[in-house]
Design a protein around this motif. Structure first.
Motif, PDB file in Angstrom:
ATOM      1  N   CYS A 162      -6.300   3.937  -8.063  1.00  0.00           N
ATOM      2  CA  CYS A 162      -6.121   4.656  -6.653  1.00  0.00           C
ATOM      3  C   CYS A 162      -6.338   6.029  -6.690  1.00  0.00           C
ATOM      4  N   ALA A 175       0.772   6.457  -6.677  1.00  0.00           N
ATOM      5  CA  ALA A 175      -0.311   7.208  -6.901  1.00  0.00           C
ATOM      6  C   ALA A 175       0.039   8.387  -6.882  1.00  0.00           C
ATOM      7  N   ALA A 178       1.181   4.012  -2.843  1.00  0.00           N
ATOM      8  CA  ALA A 178       0.676   5.284  -2.513  1.00  0.00           C
ATOM      9  C   ALA A 178       1.647   6.298  -3.156  1.00  0.00           C
ATOM     10  N   THR A 215      -3.966   0.142 -12.215  1.00  0.00           N
ATOM     11  CA  THR A 215      -4.065   0.135 -10.595  1.00  0.00           C
ATOM     12  C   THR A 215      -4.166   1.418 -10.078  1.00  0.00           C
ATOM     13  N   ALA A 261       0.822  -1.214  -0.090  1.00  0.00           N
ATOM     14  CA  ALA A 261      -0.051  -0.068   0.143  1.00  0.00           C
ATOM     15  C   ALA A 261       0.843   1.381   0.118  1.00  0.00           C
ATOM     16  N   GLY A 282      -6.465   5.710  -1.446  1.00  0.00           N
ATOM     17  CA  GLY A 282      -6.870   5.008  -2.677  1.00  0.00           C
ATOM     18  C   GLY A 282      -5.798   3.798  -2.944  1.00  0.00           C
ATOM     19  N   ALA A 283      -4.579   4.077  -2.556  1.00  0.00           N
ATOM     20  CA  ALA A 283      -3.581   3.036  -2.678  1.00  0.00           C
ATOM     21  C   ALA A 283      -3.829   2.209  -1.589  1.00  0.00           C
ATOM     22  N   GLY A 294      -9.750   6.937  -4.813  1.00  0.00           N
ATOM     23  CA  GLY A 294      -9.274   7.608  -3.912  1.00  0.00           C
ATOM     24  C   GLY A 294      -9.793   8.998  -3.646  1.00  0.00           C
ATOM     25  N   PHE A 308      -6.817  -0.013  -2.802  1.00  0.00           N
ATOM     26  CA  PHE A 308      -6.652  -0.818  -4.168  1.00  0.00           C
ATOM     27  C   PHE A 308      -5.341  -1.487  -4.348  1.00  0.00           C
ATOM     28  N   THR A 309      -4.528  -1.288  -3.600  1.00  0.00           N
ATOM     29  CA  THR A 309      -3.201  -2.046  -3.435  1.00  0.00           C
ATOM     30  C   THR A 309      -2.909  -3.083  -2.281  1.00  0.00           C
ATOM     31  N   SER A 327      -5.171  10.104  -2.916  1.00  0.00           N
ATOM     32  CA  SER A 327      -4.189   8.996  -3.616  1.00  0.00           C
ATOM     33  C   SER A 327      -3.625   8.225  -2.563  1.00  0.00           C
TER      34      SER A 327
END
Lengths: 297, 254
Positions: free
Chosen positions: A214, A22, A19, A210, A15, A229-230, A218, A233-234, A226
């Protein structure tokens, strides 16, 4: 329990690295450029730094420096060519850049290990990821309050108006693109340090999807979006994978739909919060406010 | 002559494809005056304003700003020379509050930029405080200070026009271009704008205003140029200008 903790840490690590990537894409969106080039910057940073880690015995911190520099230089060169493109053409051009980067990586076997890929000799630890992301966030938070931040928002919302306010639109976008390159390069090195083995497929279209997910889901109107979101989504997929395996893709898809339908501004949406706040506040009485200007006709 | 004129346009021409929008437009705007540009729809008024503010390149002719040739400069360079403008269709920046919109207009007056600005140094913070204060004062002058922290999109139409003028004003322009500042407004609103504009002239700003509203033009303009089919057909004091037969013909068809 020990295994759970390991998984959790692993999810957090991905993550955090996600980030940084992102934030690289957020930088360009901030100045009104939809760009997937983060993946190319990450590839350049990762392969360049990994080569030097293997050949010159570079440690993580100098490797991050080298990766950021590599990403920044590539961004400066490609930015000169690409920034003049409008809207979706820039997005397409950056997708092409990802394809070109892959071809270069495959064919520069001596430097990148070619299609075989390369082992990354240096491991990245959680605290190092926290430090790097922390520094990146600090820089973005400062930028947001600076003259550049104002200029970037104006450029994104209306480049014509920005120009009439004296904002050098192209220069603002070029600076954003180069900062995106540096962050992308750094993020690439972090990603490499987590994967411990990189090949041409490590930095390809799926990563671009991906990363953009994010940022947009996000919340594309604040840098913190961001980061959130990371995580979603990660980081989350890495952790959830143990319970449902391939079913994780279903959760991802459902999350995407839920956010797009009910939170179209993303998870972190300052505009929505402002609208809610203004909605709760009683409107000022217009008559009183206008009095001095409306004396006679 | 360049000592007294703010803006001199000479032989300006502009074509869009086969359509000649401006054919050899010449006019001179004296300093510290309100200069009107009138004319029927499609006369080329907005195109003229877009060329003066650097958003469109001219095909021929020249423009001098306070004596200096400037027709080759892009909008951002002209903004730095003190040209500021509003738009016919209000163009505010989405998502910003009223005071933030005006702060964005102070861009060219912010000196602490780059790394120092982003490092949050005391100087950068002091500058921002100072500019915010000036932004609030500008809002006060257009009657919007109480709305400073609201989202700009929640303002009424007339107030959004005032806000756009405040955003243009806060950069302390030498030449302010207003593109139909009262379009779509009711009488109470446009008289307010008229008073605002005359007040600005008193404080030493040269203003060019594109306007349809003849009563407003007569009330606020020192001179007015009437454009029709890309040509200046009359340029004089408003009372004189609007009585001319060629102007009446362009407007009323007889």
């Amino acid at each position: 329990m020990g295994q759970q903790l390991t998984l959790l840490i692993s999810a957090a690590e991905f993550a955090l690295a996600g980030a940084v990537l992102a934030l690289s894409t957020y930088m360009t969106l901030w100045a009104g450029l939809l760009s997937f080039a983060t993946v190319s910057f990450a590839a350049v940073g990762a392969f360049f730094a990994t080569h030097l880690m293997n050949s010159a015995g570079l440690g993580l911190w100098p490797a991050l420096l080298v990766g950021g520099l590599g990403g920044g230089v590539v961004a400066a060169v490609t930015g000169l060519l690409l920034i003049r493109l409008a809207g979706h053409w820039l997005a397409l051009a950056t997708v092409a850049l990802i394809l070109v980067t892959r071809v270069v990586v495959v064919n520069l076997g001596g430097l990148t290990g070619g299609s075989q890929g390369e082992v990354v000799p240096v491991e990245v630890h959680l605290w190092q990821l926290i430090v790097v992301l922390g520094v990146a966030c600090l820089i973005l938070a400062r930028l947001a309050r600076s003259r550049f931040g104002t200029a970037a928002v104006a450029t994104r919302e209306d480049p014509t108006v920005a120009a009439t306010m004296g904002i050098p639109v192209r220069r603002v976008q070029a600076v954003a693109f180069v900062i995106s390159g540096v962050l992308g390069g750094v993020g690439g090195v972090l990603q490499a340090g987590l994967l411990r083995y990189i090949d041409p497929d490590s930095f390809y279209i799926d990563l671009a999807v991906t990363v953009i997910a994010c940022v947009v889901l996000g919340g594309a109107y604040h840098w913190f979006g961001s980061v959130i979101g990371a995580v979603v989504f990660t980081g989350l997929p890495v952790y959830v994978n143990q319970f449902i395996g391939q079913g994780q893709a279903i959760i991802d898809g459902a999350l995407l739909l839920i956010i797009m339908i009910w939170l179209p501004g993303g998870l972190v949406d300052p505009l929505r919060w402002r609208r809610l706040r203004d909605g709760r506040r009683p409107a000022p009485t217009p008559d009183k406010r206008r009095e001095p200007a409306e004396v006679n006709s | 002559m360049s000592g007294t004129e703010a803006l001199a346009v000479d032989g300006l021409a502009k074509r869009f494809g086969g359509l000649s929008v401006l054919r050899s437009v010449s006019l001179t705007v004296p300093r510290d005056t309100v200069f009107g540009i009138a004319g029927p729809n499609g006369a080329g008024k907005t195109t003229l304003l877009n060329i003066i503010s650097g958003l469109l390149p001219a095909d021929g002719g020249s423009i001098r700003l306070y004596g200096d040739a400037c027709h080759h400069l892009p909008a951002q360079a002209l903004a730095r020379l003190g040209v500021s403008r509003t738009f016919q269709n209000i163009r505010l920046l989405r998502g910003l509050t009223v005071v933030e919109q005006v702060l964005a207009g102070t861009y060219r007056r912010r000196r602490v930029g780059g790394l120092r600005g982003s490092a949050g140094t005391p100087r950068a913070r002091a500058e921002l405080r100072d500019l915010r204060e000036q932004a609030l004062e500008t809002l006060e002058s257009v009657g919007l200070r109480d709305a400073a922290d609201r989202l700009a999109e929640t303002l009424s139409y007339g107030d959004q026009r005032r806000l756009e003028i405040a955003r243009a004003l806060v950069s302390r322009p030498r030449l302010l271009l207003l593109d139909e500042p009262t379009a779509g407004m009711n009488a109470a609103d446009w008289t307010g704008i008229g008073e605002l504009v005359t007040g600005l002239r008193e404080s030493g700003t040269t203003i060019v205003v594109v306007e349809h509203n003849m009563r407003l033009i007569q009330a606020i303009c020192d001179r007015v140029a009437v454009l029709a089919s890309g040509e200046v057909i009359a340029c004089d004091e408003p009372g004189v200008c609007l009585r001319r037969p060629e102007v009446r013909k362009a407007y009323f068809g007889k």
